[in-house]
Design a protein around this motif. Structure first.
Motif, PDB file in Angstrom:
ATOM      1  N   ILE A  63      11.995   2.999  10.738  1.00 15.52           N
ATOM      2  CA  ILE A  63      11.123   2.198  11.825  1.00 15.52           C
ATOM      3  C   ILE A  63       9.986   1.436  11.214  1.00 15.52           C
ATOM      4  O   ILE A  63       9.569   0.662  12.065  1.00 15.52           O
ATOM      5  N   ALA A  64       9.728   1.420  10.063  1.00 11.64           N
ATOM      6  CA  ALA A  64       8.720   0.693   9.328  1.00 11.64           C
ATOM      7  C   ALA A  64       8.610   0.963   7.866  1.00 11.64           C
ATOM      8  O   ALA A  64       9.125   1.834   7.418  1.00 11.64           O
ATOM      9  N   TYR A  65       7.873   0.318   7.418  1.00 11.69           N
ATOM     10  CA  TYR A  65       7.585   0.288   5.729  1.00 11.69           C
ATOM     11  C   TYR A  65       6.087   0.250   5.494  1.00 11.69           C
ATOM     12  O   TYR A  65       5.353  -0.211   6.252  1.00 11.69           O
ATOM     13  N   PHE A  66       5.779   0.976   4.588  1.00 12.63           N
ATOM     14  CA  PHE A  66       4.208   1.285   4.244  1.00 12.63           C
ATOM     15  C   PHE A  66       3.996   1.120   2.741  1.00 12.63           C
ATOM     16  O   PHE A  66       4.541   1.964   2.079  1.00 12.63           O
ATOM     17  N   TYR A  67       3.035   0.387   2.229  1.00 12.76           N
ATOM     18  CA  TYR A  67       2.386   0.306   0.982  1.00 12.76           C
ATOM     19  C   TYR A  67       1.246   1.240   0.874  1.00 12.76           C
ATOM     20  O   TYR A  67       0.302   1.002   1.928  1.00 12.76           O
ATOM     21  N   PHE A  68       0.942   1.794  -0.075  1.00 10.82           N
ATOM     22  CA  PHE A  68      -0.375   2.623  -0.045  1.00 10.82           C
ATOM     23  C   PHE A  68      -0.710   2.492  -1.516  1.00 10.82           C
ATOM     24  O   PHE A  68      -0.084   2.879  -2.572  1.00 10.82           O
ATOM     25  N   ASP A  69      -2.020   1.885  -1.750  1.00 12.86           N
ATOM     26  CA  ASP A  69      -2.553   1.552  -3.232  1.00 12.86           C
ATOM     27  C   ASP A  69      -4.049   2.297  -3.108  1.00 12.86           C
ATOM     28  O   ASP A  69      -4.787   1.855  -2.722  1.00 12.86           O
ATOM     29  N   PRO A  70      -3.919   3.557  -3.732  1.00 12.96           N
ATOM     30  CA  PRO A  70      -5.091   4.364  -3.580  1.00 12.96           C
ATOM     31  C   PRO A  70      -6.264   4.369  -4.353  1.00 12.96           C
ATOM     32  O   PRO A  70      -7.416   4.502  -4.172  1.00 12.96           O
ATOM     33  N   TYR A  71      -6.023   3.635  -5.864  1.00 10.62           N
ATOM     34  CA  TYR A  71      -6.888   3.941  -6.755  1.00 10.62           C
ATOM     35  C   TYR A  71      -7.777   2.800  -6.933  1.00 10.62           C
ATOM     36  O   TYR A  71      -7.383   1.572  -6.785  1.00 10.62           O
ATOM     37  N   SER A  72      -8.900   2.929  -7.442  1.00 11.33           N
ATOM     38  CA  SER A  72     -10.047   1.908  -7.665  1.00 11.33           C
ATOM     39  C   SER A  72      -9.770   0.862  -8.919  1.00 11.33           C
ATOM     40  O   SER A  72      -9.055   1.456  -9.724  1.00 11.33           O
ATOM     41  N   CYS A  73      -9.675  -0.157  -8.745  1.00 10.62           N
ATOM     42  CA  CYS A  73      -9.262  -1.050  -9.601  1.00 10.62           C
ATOM     43  C   CYS A  73     -10.508  -2.212  -9.508  1.00 10.62           C
ATOM     44  O   CYS A  73     -10.115  -3.476  -9.110  1.00 10.62           O
ATOM     45  N   PRO A  74     -11.982  -1.909 -10.170  1.00 11.59           N
ATOM     46  CA  PRO A  74     -12.695  -2.875  -9.833  1.00 11.59           C
ATOM     47  C   PRO A  74     -12.572  -4.233 -10.203  1.00 11.59           C
ATOM     48  O   PRO A  74     -13.113  -5.113  -9.604  1.00 11.59           O
ATOM     49  N   SER A  75     -11.818  -4.617 -11.339  1.00  9.93           N
ATOM     50  CA  SER A  75     -11.708  -6.000 -11.589  1.00  9.93           C
ATOM     51  C   SER A  75     -10.716  -6.766 -10.816  1.00  9.93           C
ATOM     52  O   SER A  75     -10.851  -7.760 -10.766  1.00  9.93           O
ATOM     53  N   GLU A  76     -10.066  -6.103  -9.747  1.00  9.70           N
ATOM     54  CA  GLU A  76      -8.743  -6.414  -9.139  1.00  9.70           C
ATOM     55  C   GLU A  76      -9.276  -6.277  -7.367  1.00  9.70           C
ATOM     56  O   GLU A  76      -8.684  -7.200  -6.666  1.00  9.70           O
ATOM     57  N   LYS A  77     -10.033  -5.418  -7.163  1.00  9.48           N
ATOM     58  CA  LYS A  77     -10.018  -5.010  -5.752  1.00  9.48           C
ATOM     59  C   LYS A  77     -11.519  -5.079  -5.449  1.00  9.48           C
ATOM     60  O   LYS A  77     -12.502  -4.810  -6.050  1.00  9.48           O
ATOM     61  N   ARG A  78     -11.864  -5.472  -4.103  1.00  5.61           N
ATOM     62  CA  ARG A  78     -13.093  -5.192  -3.391  1.00  5.61           C
ATOM     63  C   ARG A  78     -13.492  -3.893  -3.100  1.00  5.61           C
ATOM     64  O   ARG A  78     -12.583  -3.038  -3.038  1.00  5.61           O
ATOM     65  N   GLY A  79     -14.542  -3.649  -2.847  1.00  9.77           N
ATOM     66  CA  GLY A  79     -15.048  -2.209  -2.587  1.00  9.77           C
ATOM     67  C   GLY A  79     -14.585  -1.647  -0.964  1.00  9.77           C
ATOM     68  O   GLY A  79     -14.247  -2.575  -0.169  1.00  9.77           O
ATOM     69  N   GLY A  80     -14.578  -0.390  -0.892  1.00 14.45           N
ATOM     70  CA  GLY A  80     -14.207   0.029   0.247  1.00 14.45           C
ATOM     71  C   GLY A  80     -12.650   0.318   0.590  1.00 14.45           C
ATOM     72  O   GLY A  80     -12.009   0.553  -0.450  1.00 14.45           O
ATOM     73  N   ALA A  81     -12.300   0.352   1.655  1.00 15.20           N
ATOM     74  CA  ALA A  81     -10.778   0.573   1.819  1.00 15.20           C
ATOM     75  C   ALA A  81     -10.468  -0.131   3.207  1.00 15.20           C
ATOM     76  O   ALA A  81     -11.233  -0.535   4.124  1.00 15.20           O
ATOM     77  N   TRP A  82      -9.180  -0.541   3.292  1.00 17.73           N
ATOM     78  CA  TRP A  82      -8.658  -1.609   4.210  1.00 17.73           C
ATOM     79  C   TRP A  82      -7.304  -1.312   4.541  1.00 17.73           C
ATOM     80  O   TRP A  82      -6.405  -0.782   3.848  1.00 17.73           O
ATOM     81  N   MET A  83      -6.783  -1.519   5.810  1.00 14.99           N
ATOM     82  CA  MET A  83      -5.405  -1.274   6.301  1.00 14.99           C
ATOM     83  C   MET A  83      -5.160  -2.646   7.052  1.00 14.99           C
ATOM     84  O   MET A  83      -6.023  -3.198   7.710  1.00 14.99           O
ATOM     85  N   ASP A  84      -3.771  -3.120   7.029  1.00 16.73           N
ATOM     86  CA  ASP A  84      -3.385  -4.257   7.791  1.00 16.73           C
ATOM     87  C   ASP A  84      -2.113  -4.327   7.754  1.00 16.73           C
ATOM     88  O   ASP A  84      -1.323  -3.687   7.025  1.00 16.73           O
ATOM     89  N   GLU A  85      -1.452  -5.275   8.706  1.00 13.36           N
ATOM     90  CA  GLU A  85      -0.013  -5.456   8.634  1.00 13.36           C
ATOM     91  C   GLU A  85       0.419  -6.696   7.646  1.00 13.36           C
ATOM     92  O   GLU A  85      -0.363  -7.422   7.636  1.00 13.36           O
ATOM     93  N   VAL A  86       1.435  -6.334   7.096  1.00 13.14           N
ATOM     94  CA  VAL A  86       1.846  -7.548   6.193  1.00 13.14           C
ATOM     95  C   VAL A  86       2.941  -8.257   6.946  1.00 13.14           C
ATOM     96  O   VAL A  86       3.031  -9.695   6.985  1.00 13.14           O
ATOM     97  N   VAL A  87       3.745  -7.755   7.777  1.00 18.67           N
ATOM     98  CA  VAL A  87       4.839  -8.381   8.768  1.00 18.67           C
ATOM     99  C   VAL A  87       4.846  -7.455   9.760  1.00 18.67           C
ATOM    100  O   VAL A  87       4.929  -6.204   9.873  1.00 18.67           O
TER     101      VAL A  87
END
Length: 112
Positions: free
Chosen positions: A39-63
């Motif tokens: 019925i759907a697909y879901f990506y989960f990227d849990p770990y900190s990557c300070p050089s590549e990701k901003r702080g916090g957490a967020w969720m959104d739809e891709v498609v």
């Protein structure tokens, strides 16, 4: 994650099956209903990557789900969502222990 997915199965009848992805830290799941139909697909990227990701957490739809392809008897396009967090990864044999603040951040980012 096992506890969360078990709760989703008990409460909602959802079954999440992990699929292969390009990065060992990113997880990709197929979300199935109680009959096993996707019925759907879901990506989960849990770990900190300070050089590549901003702080916090967020969720959104891709498609978004779309009935366009279901015209003429085809299947609708299934939605794809992603959740990105900044939890510290596990070190060696020790699991990553999530703080209360990190749990709150994840809950807030998912809208719950």
């Amino acid at each position: 994650m096992d506890g969360l997915f078990n709760l989703a199965k008990i409460l909602l009848g959802l079954i999440l099956n992990q699929l292969t992805v390009w990065n060992k830290d990113v997880r990709f799941y197929c979300v199935n209903d109680s009959s096993g139909s996707p019925i759907a697909y879901f990506y989960f990227d849990p770990y900190s990557c300070p050089s590549e990701k901003r702080g916090g957490a967020w969720m959104d739809e891709v498609v978004a789900r779309s009935p366009v392809f279901s015209q003429g008897g085809g299947s609708p396009r299934l939605p794809v969502a992603h959740m990105v967090c900044n939890v510290m990864p596990s070190v060696g044999d020790k699991p990553s222990l999530v703080t209360f603040r990190e749990v709150s951040m994840v809950a807030f980012s998912s809208g719950h």
